[in-house]
Scaffold this motif. Sequence first.
Motif, PDB file in Angstrom:
ATOM      1  N   LYS A 148      56.156  42.971  55.295  1.00 33.61           N
ATOM      2  CA  LYS A 148      56.918  42.084  54.419  1.00 33.61           C
ATOM      3  C   LYS A 148      56.346  42.159  53.013  1.00 33.61           C
ATOM      4  N   PHE A 149      57.165  41.791  52.044  1.00 33.82           N
ATOM      5  CA  PHE A 149      56.685  41.804  50.669  1.00 33.82           C
ATOM      6  C   PHE A 149      57.429  40.803  49.817  1.00 33.82           C
ATOM      7  N   VAL A 150      56.757  40.426  48.745  1.00 39.32           N
ATOM      8  CA  VAL A 150      57.352  39.625  47.674  1.00 39.32           C
ATOM      9  C   VAL A 150      57.026  40.364  46.385  1.00 39.32           C
ATOM     10  N   MET A 151      58.019  40.613  45.571  1.00 40.86           N
ATOM     11  CA  MET A 151      57.804  41.202  44.250  1.00 40.86           C
ATOM     12  C   MET A 151      58.363  40.231  43.219  1.00 40.86           C
ATOM     13  N   VAL A 152      57.613  40.041  42.157  1.00 39.46           N
ATOM     14  CA  VAL A 152      58.086  39.215  41.048  1.00 39.46           C
ATOM     15  C   VAL A 152      58.429  40.165  39.913  1.00 39.46           C
ATOM     16  N   TRP A 153      59.700  40.135  39.521  1.00 35.95           N
ATOM     17  CA  TRP A 153      60.210  40.985  38.449  1.00 35.95           C
ATOM     18  C   TRP A 153      60.321  40.164  37.169  1.00 35.95           C
ATOM     19  N   GLN A 154      59.889  40.752  36.070  1.00 37.78           N
ATOM     20  CA  GLN A 154      60.044  40.126  34.765  1.00 37.78           C
ATOM     21  C   GLN A 154      61.092  40.914  33.994  1.00 37.78           C
ATOM     22  N   GLN A 155      62.012  40.184  33.379  1.00 37.39           N
ATOM     23  CA  GLN A 155      63.020  40.826  32.534  1.00 37.39           C
ATOM     24  C   GLN A 155      62.682  40.538  31.080  1.00 37.39           C
ATOM     25  N   GLN A 156      62.517  41.609  30.312  1.00 37.18           N
ATOM     26  CA  GLN A 156      62.276  41.489  28.870  1.00 37.18           C
ATOM     27  C   GLN A 156      63.158  42.492  28.156  1.00 37.18           C
ATOM     28  N   ALA A 157      63.969  42.001  27.245  1.00 36.77           N
ATOM     29  CA  ALA A 157      64.860  42.850  26.447  1.00 36.77           C
ATOM     30  C   ALA A 157      65.670  43.796  27.330  1.00 36.77           C
ATOM     31  N   GLY A 158      66.171  43.275  28.451  1.00 36.91           N
ATOM     32  CA  GLY A 158      67.021  44.068  29.331  1.00 36.91           C
ATOM     33  C   GLY A 158      66.276  45.013  30.266  1.00 36.91           C
ATOM     34  N   THR A 159      64.962  45.033  30.211  1.00 33.81           N
ATOM     35  CA  THR A 159      64.156  45.904  31.068  1.00 33.81           C
ATOM     36  C   THR A 159      63.467  45.064  32.135  1.00 33.81           C
ATOM     37  N   TRP A 160      63.516  45.543  33.358  1.00 35.05           N
ATOM     38  CA  TRP A 160      62.902  44.861  34.485  1.00 35.05           C
ATOM     39  C   TRP A 160      61.631  45.596  34.893  1.00 35.05           C
ATOM     40  N   ARG A 161      60.526  44.838  35.045  1.00 36.39           N
ATOM     41  CA  ARG A 161      59.253  45.395  35.506  1.00 36.39           C
ATOM     42  C   ARG A 161      58.631  44.423  36.510  1.00 36.39           C
TER      43      ARG A 161
END
Length: 170
Positions: A148-161
């Motif tokens: 199992k996993f959890v990923m936290v994505w950050q969106q900045q200026a239309g880019t997801w990381r």
Amino acid sequence: MRHSFVVFLLLSALTGTTARAQSTPRKAELAKPLPAAAPKPLIKDELYQTVARLDTEMFAAFNAHDADKLMSYFADNVEFYHDKGGLSNFAQTKEGFARLFAQSPDISRTLVPGTLEVFPVKDYGAMHIATQRFCHIENGRQDCGNSKFVMVWQQQAGTWRITRVVSYDH
């Protein structure tokens, strides 16, 4: 004995309560509704579709064993928590993937159907929660396992990381 049960017993001992192991929840416990404030996963909306697409793209890079492309989905300040491997930063995560690809040149990953959940994170991005299946050949036989996993994505200026990963239940 699973770690969580040991922690439960330890906490029970510390608080003076008696711990009783139950193999299955009672019917009354199963019938309890979720709290009204419990967030619901976003199914089939724009955010869900975005994260599903990112998952597909990122793991296409994993399955191609392209560590550079794979790492382009991670923020420079990523924290990757793995229940067996501990905490790693960006450079350590990249080294780990490169080592994995060298040691298991046939390893592949698939998302377990029906497990993807996506939750918005206000003014930040999204949480990506699911079960994944990794397979490779070991001793001449296909060896597969789910985690199992959890990923936290950050969106900045239309880019997801990805800024945080918690990978567990290996």
